[in-house]
Scaffold this motif. Structure first.
Motif, PDB file in Angstrom:
ATOM      1  N   PRO A 162       0.844  -1.210   0.000  1.00  0.00           N
ATOM      2  CA  PRO A 162       0.000   0.000   0.000  1.00  0.00           C
ATOM      3  C   PRO A 162       0.871   1.250   0.000  1.00  0.00           C
ATOM      4  N   LEU A 163       0.264   2.374  -0.350  1.00  0.00           N
ATOM      5  CA  LEU A 163       1.019   3.627  -0.506  1.00  0.00           C
ATOM      6  C   LEU A 163       0.963   4.504   0.738  1.00  0.00           C
ATOM      7  N   ASP A 164       0.424   3.985   1.829  1.00  0.00           N
ATOM      8  CA  ASP A 164       0.320   4.789   3.047  1.00  0.00           C
ATOM      9  C   ASP A 164       1.680   5.292   3.511  1.00  0.00           C
ATOM     10  N   HIS A 165       2.696   4.421   3.464  1.00  0.00           N
ATOM     11  CA  HIS A 165       4.026   4.820   3.929  1.00  0.00           C
ATOM     12  C   HIS A 165       4.598   5.931   3.055  1.00  0.00           C
ATOM     13  N   TYR A 166       4.362   5.886   1.766  1.00  0.00           N
ATOM     14  CA  TYR A 166       4.853   6.915   0.856  1.00  0.00           C
ATOM     15  C   TYR A 166       4.199   8.268   1.176  1.00  0.00           C
ATOM     16  N   ARG A 167       2.881   8.231   1.430  1.00  0.00           N
ATOM     17  CA  ARG A 167       2.195   9.483   1.758  1.00  0.00           C
ATOM     18  C   ARG A 167       2.694  10.053   3.088  1.00  0.00           C
ATOM     19  N   LYS A 168       2.981   9.174   4.035  1.00  0.00           N
ATOM     20  CA  LYS A 168       3.519   9.627   5.317  1.00  0.00           C
ATOM     21  C   LYS A 168       4.898  10.258   5.149  1.00  0.00           C
ATOM     22  N   LEU A 169       5.712   9.685   4.282  1.00  0.00           N
ATOM     23  CA  LEU A 169       7.076  10.156   4.087  1.00  0.00           C
ATOM     24  C   LEU A 169       7.142  11.460   3.297  1.00  0.00           C
ATOM     25  N   PHE A 170       6.334  11.572   2.257  1.00  0.00           N
ATOM     26  CA  PHE A 170       6.499  12.681   1.311  1.00  0.00           C
ATOM     27  C   PHE A 170       5.511  13.830   1.489  1.00  0.00           C
ATOM     28  N   THR A 171       4.421  13.652   2.243  1.00  0.00           N
ATOM     29  CA  THR A 171       3.381  14.679   2.293  1.00  0.00           C
ATOM     30  C   THR A 171       3.071  15.086   3.727  1.00  0.00           C
ATOM     31  N   SER A 172       2.137  16.023   3.855  1.00  0.00           N
ATOM     32  CA  SER A 172       1.761  16.536   5.170  1.00  0.00           C
ATOM     33  C   SER A 172       1.044  15.499   6.024  1.00  0.00           C
ATOM     34  N   GLU A 173       0.679  14.350   5.441  1.00  0.00           N
ATOM     35  CA  GLU A 173       0.069  13.287   6.249  1.00  0.00           C
ATOM     36  C   GLU A 173       1.038  12.767   7.306  1.00  0.00           C
ATOM     37  N   GLY A 174       2.324  12.959   7.100  1.00  0.00           N
ATOM     38  CA  GLY A 174       3.325  12.515   8.069  1.00  0.00           C
ATOM     39  C   GLY A 174       3.817  13.618   8.975  1.00  0.00           C
ATOM     40  N   ALA A 175       2.991  14.620   9.216  1.00  0.00           N
ATOM     41  CA  ALA A 175       3.408  15.758  10.058  1.00  0.00           C
ATOM     42  C   ALA A 175       3.892  15.269  11.418  1.00  0.00           C
ATOM     43  N   GLY A 176       5.040  15.799  11.836  1.00  0.00           N
ATOM     44  CA  GLY A 176       5.586  15.470  13.143  1.00  0.00           C
ATOM     45  C   GLY A 176       6.419  14.215  13.193  1.00  0.00           C
ATOM     46  N   THR A 177       6.725  13.616  12.019  1.00  0.00           N
ATOM     47  CA  THR A 177       7.483  12.363  12.012  1.00  0.00           C
ATOM     48  C   THR A 177       8.892  12.516  11.428  1.00  0.00           C
ATOM     49  N   MET A 178       9.371  13.735  11.256  1.00  0.00           N
ATOM     50  CA  MET A 178      10.685  13.981  10.649  1.00  0.00           C
ATOM     51  C   MET A 178      10.703  13.472   9.202  1.00  0.00           C
ATOM     52  N   ASN A 179       9.661  13.785   8.463  1.00  0.00           N
ATOM     53  CA  ASN A 179       9.579  13.343   7.073  1.00  0.00           C
ATOM     54  C   ASN A 179      10.164  14.397   6.129  1.00  0.00           C
ATOM     55  N   MET A 180       9.911  14.251   4.826  1.00  0.00           N
ATOM     56  CA  MET A 180      10.510  15.163   3.860  1.00  0.00           C
ATOM     57  C   MET A 180       9.936  16.574   3.959  1.00  0.00           C
ATOM     58  N   VAL A 181       8.718  16.693   4.413  1.00  0.00           N
ATOM     59  CA  VAL A 181       8.134  18.031   4.603  1.00  0.00           C
ATOM     60  C   VAL A 181       8.908  18.783   5.672  1.00  0.00           C
ATOM     61  N   GLU A 182       9.161  18.128   6.803  1.00  0.00           N
ATOM     62  CA  GLU A 182       9.924  18.767   7.870  1.00  0.00           C
ATOM     63  C   GLU A 182      11.368  19.021   7.451  1.00  0.00           C
ATOM     64  N   PHE A 183      11.932  18.088   6.699  1.00  0.00           N
ATOM     65  CA  PHE A 183      13.316  18.259   6.268  1.00  0.00           C
ATOM     66  C   PHE A 183      13.473  19.545   5.461  1.00  0.00           C
ATOM     67  N   PHE A 184      12.680  19.706   4.413  1.00  0.00           N
ATOM     68  CA  PHE A 184      12.837  20.887   3.573  1.00  0.00           C
ATOM     69  C   PHE A 184      12.401  22.162   4.294  1.00  0.00           C
ATOM     70  N   ARG A 185      11.443  22.055   5.200  1.00  0.00           N
ATOM     71  CA  ARG A 185      11.069  23.231   5.985  1.00  0.00           C
ATOM     72  C   ARG A 185      12.242  23.702   6.837  1.00  0.00           C
ATOM     73  N   ASP A 186      12.906  22.757   7.529  1.00  0.00           N
ATOM     74  CA  ASP A 186      14.016  23.133   8.402  1.00  0.00           C
ATOM     75  C   ASP A 186      15.242  23.568   7.613  1.00  0.00           C
TER      76      ASP A 186
END
Length: 457
Positions: free
Chosen positions: A52-76
């Motif tokens: 399933p693609l749940d892990h991909y959405r968690k890693l690459f999008t705002s669905e993974g907020a607060g998990t040190m994902n790619m959204v947080e990486f580029f924000r920081d």
């Protein structure tokens, strides 16, 4: 080229507000947000049942907020300038090609095979056929099933990854290539992957990647010189003294902790000084330390301490030049103390620019038809530099000449606005030259797959 007063011109450039530079660079990369389409693909002989693609959405999008994902990486790493949270994941798309057709980093592409460009194009074509409008996205990541490949297109807003590289430690580098970031280096060498404290060297230094329960590994972060090169460094949080020279003691905060008050970096001549502490993206670095970097040829260079250490702990210093040579530049960075718990470092920084003897002047002579955009060259202090006709090199030279020779004294606001406009032209021309050199990066070291072994041995 107009004549100009060297001292006046250099001081003018040093005093310019960098906010406009950040705005230009961010705008050229889609602004904030900067959203990616993640296209999950497999070959026709891959298993019928796919994850399933749940892990991909968690890693690459705002669905993974607060998990040190790619959204947080580029924000920081962009001091809040880049927001990839609205990126979207699509797939799975089954390509009408067997896995054996993929040859990886082979150019030109053999008949009947897929190289990296071919796989990227095939992924895009599959998504387009499924009615995905890729024009709505700033970048594309094609993620292959199983072990496939890992690379990024320098300045191309494109990357390949696979099941073995769904980690911010690796994706930060490959997606970072898309924004134009190149590999980090150590001063004195042109070898890549030589800065263990920087994400643009990850995979070569697995001990600097912090374990993460969600994504295997995260970090390290991006250095200040790389951040500035993309317009991501918050210049309002960078200490800088007068160009004529200074000897000061300042307090630094950790580079990626913009929620803390105070300076996040310091500019000392051609160098940027930063503090890194052992948490978040930098949790795996060996100690809290001060780092010094310069930036050249689209690479950051880590500057070792006088002791030979590549990072600076308490009592260690970096020095460039000699205080005794009065006509030469001199830089001193000395770490007085580091309070890791308090997230501070006191650093003594000194800068003396190059001094010229009386009657010294820089002389430039135009050769050929450069002045009327006909091509030719310029001689600077006896060295001939070719300038092709009508290209970005001509535009850059012209814009830089105008910027250096500007002497607006009618009002401060008018002069600042005029200089900003001129320097925008310089940046745009330079970025055009850089974009023409975009290339596909090679896979990072220490990331071995059967497909890679077959290609390279």
């Amino acid at each position: 080229m107009p004549d100009f007063d060297r001292k006046h011109a250099l001081i003018s450039i040093a005093d310019v507000d960098y906010a406009w530079l950040r705005d230009i660079l961010v705008a050229l990369h889609g602004g904030a947000p900067s959203n990616w389409a993640i296209l999950c693909v497999c070959f026709k002989d891959d298993p019928v049942s796919l994850p399933p693609l749940d892990h991909y959405r968690k890693l690459f999008t705002s669905e993974g907020a607060g998990t040190m994902n790619m959204v947080e990486f580029f924000r920081d790493m962009s001091h809040g300038q880049i927001d990839v949270g609205a990126s979207k994941v699509f797939g799975w798309y089954r390509l009408d090609r067997p896995r054996s057709d993929y040859v990886g980093n082979v150019y030109p592409q053999p008949d009947g095979k897929l190289n990296r460009n071919g796989l990227l194009d095939a992924g895009k074509a599959a998504a387009t056929a499924a009615k995905v409008d890729l024009s709505k996205f700033d970048g594309v990541v094609v993620s292959g099933y199983g072990g496939t490949d890992l690379c990024g297109w320098l300045g191309g807003m494109a990357a390949l990854c696979d099941a073995n590289s769904l980690q911010p430690s690796l994706l930060g580098q490959e997606m970072g290539h898309g924004y134009g970031l190149d590999h980090a280096r150590l001063n004195g060498s042109t070898a890549d992957y030589q800065d263990p404290w920087d994400v643009m060297s990850t995979a070569a230094w697995p001990d600097r990647q912090a374990p993460n329960t969600d994504y295997v590994s995260i970090g390290p972060g991006l250095n200040a010189a790389c951040m500035r090169s993309r317009g991501w460094l918050d210049e309002t949080r960078v200490w800088s003294g007068p160009y004529a020279g200074f000897d000061s003691v300042i307090t630094l905060r950790p580079l990626h902790h913009r929620q803390l008050s105070g300076y996040l970096a310091a500019e000392v001549g051609p160098y940027l000084v930063e503090l890194r502490v052992r948490d978040r993206w930098d949790a795996a670095i060996p100690r809290a330390a001060v780092l010094v970097h310069r930036f050249s040829d689209n690479h950051s260079y880590l500057m070792p301490a006088s002791s030979g250490s590549e990072d600076l702990g308490e009592g260690e210093q970096f020095e460039s030049g000699s205080a005794d040579h009065v006509f030469r530049p001199h830089v001193l960075v000395k770490v007085l103390d580091i309070d890791e718990g308090g997230r501070t470092a006191r650093v003594r920084i000194g800068w003396r620019p190059q001094q010229f003897p009386p009657n010294y002047e820089i002389v430039g002579h135009l050769i050929g038809a450069v002045a009327i955009d006909g091509g030719g060259g310029i001689i600077v202090n006896g060295k001939f530099i070719p300038v092709p006709p009508r290209g970005p090199e001509y535009q850059l030279l012209s814009a830089l000449s105008n910027a250096l020779s500007s002497d607006i004294t009618a009002s401060v606001s008018a002069g600042t606005s005029y200089k900003r406009d001129l320097l925008r032209q310089v940046v745009k021309s330079a970025l055009q030259m850089q974009a023409e050199l975009a290339e596909v990066t090679h896979s990072p070291p220490r990331r071995d797959t059967p497909q890679r072994r077959n290609r390279e041995h």
